[in-house]
Design a protein around this motif. Structure first.
Motif, PDB file in Angstrom:
ATOM      1  N   LEU A 189      -7.211   4.779  -0.577  1.00 46.88           N
ATOM      2  CA  LEU A 189      -6.736   4.971  -1.773  1.00 46.88           C
ATOM      3  C   LEU A 189      -7.660   4.538  -2.880  1.00 46.88           C
ATOM      4  O   LEU A 189      -7.455   5.174  -4.143  1.00 46.88           O
ATOM      5  N   GLU A 204      -0.767   0.544   1.215  1.00 47.87           N
ATOM      6  CA  GLU A 204      -1.506   0.602  -0.089  1.00 47.87           C
ATOM      7  C   GLU A 204      -2.874  -0.536   0.063  1.00 47.87           C
ATOM      8  O   GLU A 204      -3.994  -0.338  -0.513  1.00 47.87           O
ATOM      9  N   ALA A 224      -7.348  -2.859  -2.260  1.00 46.72           N
ATOM     10  CA  ALA A 224      -6.831  -1.548  -2.045  1.00 46.72           C
ATOM     11  C   ALA A 224      -7.472  -0.840  -0.552  1.00 46.72           C
ATOM     12  O   ALA A 224      -8.560  -1.149  -0.275  1.00 46.72           O
ATOM     13  N   ARG A 266      -9.003   6.927  -5.881  1.00 44.21           N
ATOM     14  CA  ARG A 266      -7.890   7.375  -6.904  1.00 44.21           C
ATOM     15  C   ARG A 266      -7.606   6.613  -7.748  1.00 44.21           C
ATOM     16  O   ARG A 266      -6.776   6.993  -8.702  1.00 44.21           O
ATOM     17  N   PRO A 295      -1.377   7.090  -8.280  1.00 47.69           N
ATOM     18  CA  PRO A 295      -1.027   7.019  -6.856  1.00 47.69           C
ATOM     19  C   PRO A 295      -0.331   5.729  -6.383  1.00 47.69           C
ATOM     20  O   PRO A 295      -0.995   4.773  -5.949  1.00 47.69           O
TER      21      PRO A 295
END
Length: 216
Positions: free
Chosen positions: A194, A141, A190, A197, A80
């Motif tokens: 997110l 992100e 992060a 993942r 991702p």
């Protein structure tokens, strides 16, 4: 054409032999005679390709930079986005430093005080990490309040530290060491949506052959 191919192979052999000698003995101690002997060529053949030990060291650095670019350009396997790419690249770098003497010698030469680096691999790595984290920030992100500059400092300091310490203790370049770093780092770095993942151990692509990092 056969003569040209032989010249290319000889040059590549000399670069690898130089990397092995630099890695084992250090740039200052390494001699051109030792390098040519290990490569199985005459001193005359070595000087045909490289005018000096410094020129040979420059060629090792350039070959190492090509390997580093191949490594950082490899996409993550269904990962991702940018942060997973960064995680995978750090795992790939550690693996390359363990298994590829040209990459390892190139990094060593970049920190060699006896000569100014022509191709500073550590600076290139820092620049790549900075560009990737800036994109990660733009794409939301990163966690709120995380500045890309601070993240760059942490990631580069850790990974270059692994590289330097790994010269004496290979456990610093082990996959488990890199994974432990990311398990500590990712929750702070992060974005919350997110984080579940992301794979701190790296994605499946990292199980591919190390030969992908070795273009010669």
């Amino acid at each position: 054409m056969a003569r040209q191919e032989r010249a290319v192979r000889t040059r590549e052999t000399l670069i690898r032999s130089a990397a092995e000698i630099f890695d084992r003995e250090g740039f200052t101690v390494a001699s051109l005679t030792t390098i040519s002997t290990q490569a199985g060529v005459s001193n005359g053949a070595l000087h045909f390709h490289f005018a000096s030990k410094a020129a040979l060291a420059d060629a090792v650095e350039e070959a190492a930079l090509l390997r580093l670019r191949i490594l950082t350009d490899r996409p993550s396997a269904d990962g991702p986005g940018r942060l997973q790419h960064l995680v995978d690249a750090t795992h790939g770098l550690a693996r390359g430093l363990r298994e590829d003497v040209v990459l390892r010698a190139g990094f060593d030469l970049s920190g060699e005080p006896a000569r100014p680096p022509r191709t500073d691999l550590r600076a290139h790595w820092r620049g790549w990490v900075a560009a990737l984290l800036e994109k990660a920030c733009q794409e939301r992100e990163l966690a709120p309040g995380v500045a890309p500059e601070g993240a760059v400092t942490a990631v580069v300091a850790a990974t270059v530290g692994f590289e330097v310490l790994g010269n004496r203790d290979a456990s610093w370049l082990a996959a488990g060491t890199v994974e432990a770093f990311w398990r500590l780092m990712l929750p702070m770095l992060a974005a919350e949506q997110l984080l579940p993942r992301l794979e701190a151990e790296g994605t499946a692509l990292l199980n591919g052959p190390i030969g992908l990092l070795n273009p010669s």
